[in-house]
Design a protein around this motif. Sequence first.
Motif, short mmCIF file in Angstrom:
data_model
loop_
_atom_site.label_atom_id
_atom_site.label_comp_id
_atom_site.label_asym_id
_atom_site.label_seq_id
_atom_site.Cartn_x
_atom_site.Cartn_y
_atom_site.Cartn_z
N ARG A 179 0.40 2.11 9.95
CA ARG A 179 1.45 1.56 10.81
C ARG A 179 0.89 0.36 11.55
NH1 ARG A 179 3.19 1.57 16.14
NH2 ARG A 179 5.46 1.75 16.45
N ALA A 180 1.63 -0.75 11.55
CA ALA A 180 1.23 -1.93 12.30
C ALA A 180 1.46 -1.69 13.79
CB ALA A 180 2.01 -3.15 11.83
N GLU A 181 0.41 -1.79 14.58
CA GLU A 181 0.54 -1.63 16.03
C GLU A 181 0.93 -2.94 16.70
OE1 GLU A 181 -0.08 1.53 17.82
OE2 GLU A 181 0.49 1.93 15.74
N ILE A 182 0.64 -4.07 16.05
CA ILE A 182 1.04 -5.39 16.54
C ILE A 182 1.51 -6.19 15.32
CG2 ILE A 182 -0.62 -5.40 18.45
CD1 ILE A 182 -2.38 -7.26 16.73
N ASP A 183 2.11 -7.34 15.55
CA ASP A 183 2.43 -8.22 14.43
C ASP A 183 1.12 -8.65 13.78
OD1 ASP A 183 5.02 -7.95 15.29
OD2 ASP A 183 5.20 -10.00 16.05
N CYS A 184 0.99 -8.42 12.49
CA CYS A 184 -0.29 -8.69 11.84
C CYS A 184 -0.11 -9.16 10.41
CB CYS A 184 -1.20 -7.46 11.89
SG CYS A 184 -0.52 -5.98 11.10
N LEU A 185 -1.17 -9.70 9.87
CA LEU A 185 -1.25 -10.06 8.46
C LEU A 185 -2.21 -9.08 7.80
CD1 LEU A 185 -1.62 -13.95 8.61
CD2 LEU A 185 0.47 -12.63 8.26
N VAL A 186 -1.77 -8.46 6.72
CA VAL A 186 -2.60 -7.50 6.00
C VAL A 186 -2.83 -8.05 4.60
CG1 VAL A 186 -2.75 -5.16 5.07
CG2 VAL A 186 -1.74 -5.55 7.33
N LEU A 187 -4.10 -8.17 4.21
CA LEU A 187 -4.44 -8.59 2.86
C LEU A 187 -4.97 -7.39 2.09
CD1 LEU A 187 -4.78 -10.99 0.84
CD2 LEU A 187 -7.18 -11.03 1.55
N LEU A 188 -4.39 -7.13 0.92
CA LEU A 188 -4.83 -6.06 0.03
C LEU A 188 -5.34 -6.70 -1.26
CD1 LEU A 188 -1.77 -3.67 0.47
CD2 LEU A 188 -4.02 -3.41 1.54
N SER A 189 -6.56 -6.40 -1.62
CA SER A 189 -7.17 -6.97 -2.82
C SER A 189 -7.59 -5.83 -3.74
CB SER A 189 -8.38 -7.84 -2.44
OG SER A 189 -8.98 -8.39 -3.59
N SER A 190 -7.01 -5.80 -4.94
CA SER A 190 -7.33 -4.76 -5.92
C SER A 190 -8.57 -5.21 -6.68
CB SER A 190 -6.15 -4.55 -6.86
OG SER A 190 -6.39 -3.49 -7.75
N CYS A 191 -9.71 -4.59 -6.39
CA CYS A 191 -11.00 -5.11 -6.84
C CYS A 191 -11.13 -5.09 -8.35
CB CYS A 191 -12.13 -4.32 -6.19
SG CYS A 191 -13.73 -5.07 -6.49
N ALA A 192 -11.56 -6.23 -8.90
CA ALA A 192 -11.69 -6.37 -10.35
C ALA A 192 -13.12 -6.19 -10.82
CB ALA A 192 -11.19 -7.74 -10.78
N HIS A 193 -14.05 -5.97 -9.90
CA HIS A 193 -15.46 -5.91 -10.26
C HIS A 193 -15.95 -4.48 -10.24
CE1 HIS A 193 -15.96 -10.30 -10.18
NE2 HIS A 193 -15.00 -10.23 -9.29
N GLY A 194 -16.57 -4.07 -11.32
CA GLY A 194 -16.94 -2.67 -11.53
C GLY A 194 -17.82 -2.09 -10.44
N MET A 195 -18.71 -2.92 -9.83
CA MET A 195 -19.64 -2.37 -8.88
C MET A 195 -18.94 -1.88 -7.61
SD MET A 195 -21.57 -5.61 -7.18
CE MET A 195 -22.56 -4.46 -6.26
N SER A 196 -17.69 -2.29 -7.42
CA SER A 196 -16.97 -1.85 -6.24
C SER A 196 -16.42 -0.44 -6.40
CB SER A 196 -15.81 -2.80 -5.93
OG SER A 196 -16.30 -4.05 -5.56
#
Length: 218
Positions: A179-196
């Motif tokens: 839940r956003a507690e304030i107005d915010c920007l959220v970046l979601l990155s679906s990792c493409a690198h195996g070590m992650s």
Amino acid sequence: MFGASLSTSQERAPGAAQIDLLPVGEWLLLRMPAGRHVRVTALDEVQVVALWAYDATNLERRVSMTHSQALIRKVFLEPGDLLVASDHGAILRVFADISHGRHDSSIPACSPALSRRSGPLRDPPSCTARLSATLSRFGVEQLDAPQPWNLFMTTSVAPNGSYATREPACCAGDYVELRAEIDCLVLLSSCAHGMSRTGHDRGGESSALVMTFIPHGG
């Protein structure tokens, strides 16, 4: 930078409930007004999604995983816990977690330098590059990516202090809801690198489902 198709990296603005497929190697920028929820659902058991969140009115304020852990005095966040900035001001709240609940917060975002140590660079840009490119649109230059919250990634610490990346404990259909507690920007990155994930590169098989919504009565 952001395409229009649901299967490509994109930006999503607030409005009615929205559902986006987030394949491996892609990312979403979400504009989240206070009170809005985002639910990230694993469609299989291996895909890691790196998450960052910034104060929409001041991009110098961002979620700090170390300050969040210091506030709650735990390594792993649970429903009700806050993700806070370095001034301990709340940005996001963990609303629900229908998964193993032990999402990593110690492995840094993948970067070209980090990837070179684990094998040849792949075509998809790193999570660090995605974050940098996104912030540059707002006139923010960030050379080093802050520590992300790595959803669906399992790490453990041994008594001698060493840590290891484990096979993910989540199952297809598990989700984390914030839940956003304030107005915010959220970046979601679906990792493409195996070590992650676990050191096993599974290419483009993985994906996650992202839904943003305002709860009934919210």
